[in-house]
Design a protein around this motif. Structure first.
Motif, PDB file in Angstrom:
ATOM      1  N   UNK A  14       0.836  -1.211   0.000  1.00  0.00           N
ATOM      2  CA  UNK A  14       0.000   0.000   0.000  1.00  0.00           C
ATOM      3  C   UNK A  14       0.868   1.259   0.000  1.00  0.00           C
ATOM      4  N   UNK A  15       1.886   1.301   0.872  1.00  0.00           N
ATOM      5  CA  UNK A  15       2.777   2.463   0.924  1.00  0.00           C
ATOM      6  C   UNK A  15       3.524   2.638  -0.392  1.00  0.00           C
ATOM      7  N   UNK A  16       4.006   1.539  -0.943  1.00  0.00           N
ATOM      8  CA  UNK A  16       4.726   1.585  -2.215  1.00  0.00           C
ATOM      9  C   UNK A  16       3.833   2.159  -3.306  1.00  0.00           C
ATOM     10  N   UNK A  17       2.587   1.696  -3.362  1.00  0.00           N
ATOM     11  CA  UNK A  17       1.633   2.180  -4.365  1.00  0.00           C
ATOM     12  C   UNK A  17       1.355   3.668  -4.178  1.00  0.00           C
ATOM     13  N   UNK A  18       1.145   4.100  -2.926  1.00  0.00           N
ATOM     14  CA  UNK A  18       0.850   5.513  -2.656  1.00  0.00           C
ATOM     15  C   UNK A  18       2.021   6.410  -3.053  1.00  0.00           C
ATOM     16  N   UNK A  19       3.228   5.990  -2.730  1.00  0.00           N
ATOM     17  CA  UNK A  19       4.409   6.788  -3.097  1.00  0.00           C
ATOM     18  C   UNK A  19       4.569   6.822  -4.612  1.00  0.00           C
ATOM     19  N   UNK A  20       4.396   5.674  -5.259  1.00  0.00           N
ATOM     20  CA  UNK A  20       4.511   5.624  -6.719  1.00  0.00           C
ATOM     21  C   UNK A  20       3.486   6.531  -7.386  1.00  0.00           C
TER      22      UNK A  20
END
Length: 83
Positions: A14-20
């Protein structure tokens, strides 16, 4: 911290997706020259510094240890540039 101290903690999916998604959106704004919208993403205490880690001499092409600050921007200086 992970058991292996040489390894950075893993981001959740989830964090990776939000940052991306944030970085993609930021790039879209900059590519479209929507500078005021891009500036709205930044916080007042932001600082952007670009430091040359080594310098090439024009005559020899050799590199020397650097540390020369090429850019040192704050939100205020970026707002002036965007006008």
């Amino acid at each position: 911290m992970n058991a292996n101290t040489n390894q950075a903690p893993q981001a959740s999916h989830r964090d990776y997706r939000e940052v991306s998604e944030f970085l993609f959106r930021e790039a879209q704004l900059l590519d479209g020259w929507r500078l005021n919208d891009w500036l709205a993403l930044l916080t007042e205490d932001m600082r952007y510094r670009l430091v040359a880690s080594s310098l090439s001499t024009p005559t020899s092409g050799a590199t020397e240890p650097g540390g020369v600050v090429l850019m040192d921007e704050t939100l205020g200086s970026l707002e002036v540039r965007a006008k």
